[in-house]
Each structure stands twice: as C-alpha cells, then as structure tokens.
Design an enzyme around this catalytic site. Structure first.
Site, mmCIF file in Angstrom:
data_model
loop_
_atom_site.group_PDB
_atom_site.id
_atom_site.type_symbol
_atom_site.label_atom_id
_atom_site.label_comp_id
_atom_site.label_asym_id
_atom_site.label_seq_id
_atom_site.Cartn_x
_atom_site.Cartn_y
_atom_site.Cartn_z
ATOM 1 N N HIS A 188 0.847 -1.225 0.000
ATOM 2 C CA HIS A 188 0.000 0.000 0.000
ATOM 3 C C HIS A 188 0.867 1.255 0.000
ATOM 4 O O HIS A 188 0.460 2.294 0.535
ATOM 5 C CB HIS A 188 -0.935 0.040 1.214
ATOM 6 C CG HIS A 188 -1.774 -1.181 1.380
ATOM 7 N ND1 HIS A 188 -3.094 -1.242 0.969
ATOM 8 C CD2 HIS A 188 -1.481 -2.403 1.894
ATOM 9 C CE1 HIS A 188 -3.585 -2.445 1.245
ATOM 10 N NE2 HIS A 188 -2.622 -3.181 1.796
ATOM 11 N N SER A 318 17.264 18.286 -16.671
ATOM 12 C CA SER A 318 16.486 19.526 -16.615
ATOM 13 C C SER A 318 17.167 20.637 -17.386
ATOM 14 O O SER A 318 18.391 20.778 -17.365
ATOM 15 C CB SER A 318 16.324 19.949 -15.156
ATOM 16 O OG SER A 318 15.785 21.240 -15.082
ATOM 17 N N LYS A 324 20.346 18.143 -12.191
ATOM 18 C CA LYS A 324 19.232 17.211 -11.972
ATOM 19 C C LYS A 324 19.302 16.085 -13.002
ATOM 20 O O LYS A 324 19.542 16.306 -14.182
ATOM 21 C CB LYS A 324 17.908 17.954 -12.131
ATOM 22 C CG LYS A 324 16.687 17.188 -11.642
ATOM 23 C CD LYS A 324 15.502 18.146 -11.537
ATOM 24 C CE LYS A 324 14.285 17.486 -10.914
ATOM 25 N NZ LYS A 324 13.665 16.503 -11.735
ATOM 26 N N GLU A 331 10.547 6.483 -17.860
ATOM 27 C CA GLU A 331 9.504 7.334 -18.441
ATOM 28 C C GLU A 331 9.189 6.884 -19.867
ATOM 29 O O GLU A 331 8.021 6.781 -20.267
ATOM 30 C CB GLU A 331 9.933 8.809 -18.388
ATOM 31 C CG GLU A 331 9.923 9.320 -16.944
ATOM 32 C CD GLU A 331 10.585 10.678 -16.757
ATOM 33 O OE1 GLU A 331 10.821 11.394 -17.746
ATOM 34 O OE2 GLU A 331 10.868 11.016 -15.589
#
Ligand code: LMR
Length: 465
Positions: A188, A318, A324, A331
């Site tokens: 969960h 980025s 970053k 993705e």
C-alpha cells in the site's frame, strides 16, 4: 512531374512516370489522404513472400506458366531486398480489407516483371497481369490476413521475444547478485516487513517469464494462414491442394513454420489471432509498467526520495535545474506501455467488428499490432542497456530505511502478541523514538530480547523466488 496513363476497370488515370504502381494504387493514393501512416513495410515484405509462394504453388499445380512464376518470384525477391521500397505509398486508412495494398503489390510486381522481360511501362498490353497472374488463386480477403500473420509472427519471434528475454536475463542476474541485500518491503506504499532486493527483483523476472509465455502461446494461432480461402473462405478459383502447398512454400521463404488455416471462414472473417497476440503484448505492457514504475520509485531522490537503488545517470534531466538527473528510461518505458495498451483497445474494436464473411478492420489491426510488438521489443532493449544493467543497491540508504522501519515489530508477534507489538509501534511512531526504546519503556521486552527477536535478516523467509 512526368506522368504516364494506366488503366483499370474504371478507366484511365495518370500515374507518376517513374513509378511501377498502376491505376488502383493511384486511385487509393488520391482517395485516402488520411493520416499519412504508411502500410507497414513488414506487411509489404510479407506480401512479397506470399506472392512468390502463390506463384510457385500455382505453377506447380499447373495453373500458371513456370516462366511467369519465376519472373514474379524475381520481383518479390527485389521487394524483399528493399530495391522497390518507394513503390508502396498507400496509407493504413484505406479499404478495411486491404484490397488497395494487395493491388499495389500486384501492380508493382506485374509492371516491374514486364520491364524485366524487356517490356516498356508505356506498352498498352503487359506481359504479366496484376490480377490474372500475380493475384492468381487469391483474393485480398485471404492474402491480407495471410500477410498479417506472417508479419506479426516474424516480428514477435525475431524482434519482441529476444529483446524481452534480454531484459529478463539482466534482471535475473541482478536478482541473484542482490539476493542477500535485506531491505524494507512496502505494501500500500507503506512500510511493511523486510525482504531482499533480490527477492523483489525476482518478482519482475517471473512477470516477464509469464508475459513471454503468454506471447509464445499465441504463435500457433498466428502460424495458421488464410491463403487458399479466396473471397469468402470457400476457396473458389483455387486449384485442389493449393492451400496446403502454398503454406509449405511460405514456411520455406519466411523461415518459420506456417500451416494452412484449418477453418478458412474464421481466418477471413475474424482476427482473433491478432487480438490474442495483442492481448499478450498488453500483458507484457502491464508487467513492464509496474516494473518501470517500481524502479523509478526505488531510485527516486537523490536526497528526498526513497533512493534505495541507484540507476545510470544518462543525460542532464532539466533545462533549468542544474545537476538534476531523471529516470528517463522508466519514463520512455511507461509511455510505450500506455501506447501498447491503447493499441490493444483499437485492435479489440477491430476484432469485434467482423461482419459476416469478412473482417474489414484489417489494416488498423495489423498496424497497431506491429507497432506494439516493435515498441515492446525496442523499449525492453533500451531499458536494459541504459537502465537495468546499471541498477545497484544504495546500501547506506537501504540500511537506514530498514533500521528506521516500524514494521520490524511484526517479528515480535509470536513472542508478545499482536496487541502488545502494536503498542510498541504506535508509541515509537508517536514519540519519534526507536522500536527498541518504546519496547523497553513499555516494559514489554529487555534489550537482549529485542536483539534476539528483531533481526531483519531473519525476517526474509526462505523464498528465494
Ligand atoms: O479484394 C478482394 O479480393 C475482395 C474484396 O475485399 C471484397 O470482398 O470486396
């Protein structure tokens, strides 16, 4: 543009002078300027295999002259070698039987054969006829589904399965390598009892094994061919024995085992084999979506996320945030999965819509299926090379999260009971202390008992897989 005039049963029409295609191809090109998605080259190549096979079977059965069969075969080989690649301009969004793509192949083969035999494209009468010779003993209604099956089978066997297997093997070697790295489990999305990183990865390996098994299970149906059914499945205008013989020839030229469909009515009117294969690709997409999501969540951070695994840093993430790095392979993979699941919906709608003797959603079904099979293979390859091979445990972080976890308290159930163990967990959580401190403060255990009973490495069970 230089043009010449070609004729079909509707009359004359101008076609580009330097192209082999004829009147029916030109009409389709002009009547269907939709979308721009070309009929996949895999379908055209499958047509080349089947036209060559049909010509040779026809010759062997005495309904086509051997020299005609040979020149047709020669042009089909040219198509397979990619020499006529710009001769197939038609789009997917055309007649639902694929008749215009069948005629595109028939016209190109006939005209090219005519030229190879010394003729001129301007000749009124050609030495090879697109319908009477190249399309002999065939209809679009049995050739197009045959091309669909050949193309799909080859794509799944030659592309998709080997590349899923490669990713599966990498994950399996990582699972073995990290079988003793104890970490916290999560259910969960909340802290749960521990397991090892190897155990966690082994679940992904099993998912891919089941997915590949599902895909392999679709191959027997895909290996059945409609050819020989002609217009409605009865085999009208085909010589006796042609369906079996042509499947043998296709097996030889395609390099995979195909058989004639045991029921030609099903093979023309329904495309459940394509639905089935798409279903298996959807299963793989579902599995890969879960796997890629887990990996990107486990790698999240580097400072404020879970950060229990490290994945390769492949490119700046980025344009504005210096330094970053993002989980870009995950993705791409999850976007591919979304596309494949969407393709499966289009394929299902196509499959459920066969009317009477013919399914007329053939082009959209094979277009989406080939896209799915290509994408799953490509995405697994990319994810493997640029992400999975570089997965490493972040041992500091894993240790920190494990030692901080309140759910190690579960090990105390057999010793002090669920209710007492819950008191310890709740007190530690509320007061921000350790389980040890809370247990001792509550007088439920001693320091030594805690050491003896709360041992994450003893909480991972015996299941390696
Ligand atoms: O093109 C064919 O061979 C048949 C066509 O699809 C039809 O059934 O009308």
């Amino acid at each position: 543009m230089q043009v010449r005039v070609e004729k079909d049963t509707m009359g004359p029409i101008e076609v580009p002078a330097d192209k082999y295609w004829g009147a029916q191809t030109q009409r389709s090109k002009e009547n269907f300027t939709i979308g721009g998605q070309q009929m996949p080259k895999e379908v055209i190549e499958a047509f080349a295999i089947l036209k060559k096979s049909a010509a040779q079977a026809n010759a062997q059965l005495g309904v086509l002259a051997q020299d005609k069969a040979d020149i047709i075969s020669q042009v089909c080989d040219e198509i397979l070698e990619g020499k006529l690649a710009d001769e197939f301009p038609l789009v997917v969004w055309q007649t639902g039987s694929g008749t215009q793509s069948n005629m595109n192949v028939n016209e190109v083969v006939a005209n090219r054969a005519h030229v190879l035999l010394g003729g001129n494209l301007l000749d009124e009468k050609k030495k090879i006829h697109p319908n009477d010779d190249v399309n002999k003993s065939q209809s679009s209604n049995d050739t197009f589904p045959t091309a669909m099956h050949i193309a799909a089978y080859k794509k799944v066997v030659e592309h998709t399965l080997p590349l899923v297997q490669k990713l599966r093997d990498t994950l399996n070697s990582k699972a073995e390598q990290f079988m003793d790295v104890v970490k916290i489990g999560r259910t969960h999305l909340m802290d749960a009892t521990p397991l090892t990183l190897g155990q966690e990865l082994s679940g992904y390996v099993a998912q891919l094994d089941y997915g590949m098994k599902a895909l392999r299970n679709t191959l027997p149906h895909l290996s059945t061919l409609a050819l020989g059914g002609s217009a409605v499945g009865t085999g009208l205008n085909t010589p006796a024995g042609y369906d079996v013989l042509v499947a043998e020839k296709i097996s030889k030229y395609a390099g995979h085992e195909f058989i004639t469909a045991p029921n030609k009515f099903e093979a023309l009117a329904a495309h459940d084999a394509i639905v089935e294969t798409s279903g298996a690709l959807k299963q793989l997409a579902v599995a890969l979506m879960k796997i890629a999501n887990d990996i990107r969540l486990l790698a999240s951070g580097p400072r404020s996320g879970i950060a229990e695994i490290l994945i390769p840093e492949n490119e700046p993430g980025s344009s504005i945030m210096p330094g970053k790095v993002n989980p870009t392979q995950a993705e791409a993979m999850t976007m591919v999965c979304a596309q494949v699941i969407g393709n499966d919906v289009a394929i299902s709608v196509g499959g459920m819509n066969g009317h009477f003797e013919l399914n007329v959603f053939k082009p959209v079904m094979i277009y989406n299926l080939l896209m799915s099979a290509q994408l799953i293979g490509d995405a697994c390859d990319s994810f493997d090379k640029h992400c999975a091979v570089g997965i490493e445990p972040n041992t500091e972080r894993i240790k920190h999260n494990l030692e901080n976890s309140l759910m190690l308290v579960t090990a105390l159930n057999p010793h002090i009971g669920y209710d007492n163990a819950a008191k310890i967990a709740k007190k530690a959580h509320k007061e921000g202390t350790t389980l040890r401190q809370a247990a001792i403060d509550l007088g439920l255990l001693t320091n030594e008992q805690f050491d003896e009973w709360v041992r994450p490495e003893d909480m991972i069970g015996s299941l390696k897989k």
